[in-house]
Scaffold this active site. Structure first.
Site, mmCIF file in Angstrom:
data_model
loop_
_atom_site.group_PDB
_atom_site.id
_atom_site.type_symbol
_atom_site.label_atom_id
_atom_site.label_comp_id
_atom_site.label_asym_id
_atom_site.label_seq_id
_atom_site.Cartn_x
_atom_site.Cartn_y
_atom_site.Cartn_z
ATOM 1 N N HIS A 75 -89.577 101.723 -11.410
ATOM 2 C CA HIS A 75 -89.843 101.972 -12.824
ATOM 3 C C HIS A 75 -90.468 100.752 -13.490
ATOM 4 O O HIS A 75 -90.110 99.615 -13.195
ATOM 5 C CB HIS A 75 -88.549 102.319 -13.564
ATOM 6 C CG HIS A 75 -88.053 103.701 -13.287
ATOM 7 N ND1 HIS A 75 -88.673 104.817 -13.790
ATOM 8 C CD2 HIS A 75 -87.004 104.145 -12.554
ATOM 9 C CE1 HIS A 75 -88.018 105.899 -13.389
ATOM 10 N NE2 HIS A 75 -87.001 105.518 -12.622
ATOM 11 N N CYS A 131 -95.161 102.439 -13.811
ATOM 12 C CA CYS A 131 -95.794 102.622 -15.112
ATOM 13 C C CYS A 131 -96.047 101.262 -15.754
ATOM 14 O O CYS A 131 -95.299 100.314 -15.516
ATOM 15 C CB CYS A 131 -94.898 103.444 -16.026
ATOM 16 S SG CYS A 131 -94.740 105.160 -15.516
#
Length: 165
Positions: A75, A131
């Site tokens: 993440h 991301c």
């Protein structure tokens, strides 16, 4: 539980695939040459402390001529920029498994721990699969790989095409 919501199922496969790729380039797989952090119960957990220690381990003792590689699959996020160095007002971040208790790792900290500490002549390749990873190293320049720019690299004239971040 310090785990993350929205577990990314492919991350473990990414690490295994990356190890196979590195094997093909002749990188040794022993603990002295590779450090793997995975939340699989068999490796060190990718906590904030372990990631930061991994940066120190990777860069410690690096000298001109060394080739280093760092891969992150997990993440990523963004937080409000507190140092004033971001045009968009946001710092990009890595999200370790314990980010709720230990915090995210902002791009300023990644740059200071992984990039700026390297001596001249060290090659560092970083692959960030997360991301907000486009500027997560907080590098001073960016490069967009268009056909013309790739030709410029091949001809050795790419440096003027680098744009300040």
């Amino acid at each position: 539980d310090d785990g993350q919501q929205g577990q990314l199922a492919g991350c473990h496969n990414d690490v295994i695939g990356m190890q196979k790729l590195l094997d093909g380039f002749g990188f040794k797989r022993d603990e002295g040459h590779q450090r793997v952090l995975m939340d699989d119960g068999q490796h060190r957990k990718p906590t904030r402390a372990e990631i930061m220690e991994g940066f120190r381990w990777l860069t410690g003792g690096a000298k001109a001529g060394d080739t280093l590689f760092m891969h992150y699959s997990g993440h990523g996020g963004s937080v409000r920029d507190t140092s004033g160095d971001e045009k968009d007002g946001r710092d990009e971040t890595m999200c370790p498994v314990d980010f709720r208790s230990a915090g995210q790792i902002p791009d300023d900290e990644i740059f200071n721990s992984l990039v700026s500490v390297l001596p001249k002549g060290v090659t560092l390749t970083v692959l960030m699969d997360c991301c907000h990873s486009g500027s997560i190293l907080d590098l001073p320049y960016s490069f967009t790989a268009t056909g013309a720019q790739l030709e410029a690299i091949e001809s050795g004239s790419a440096s003027p095409m680098m744009q300040p971040n």
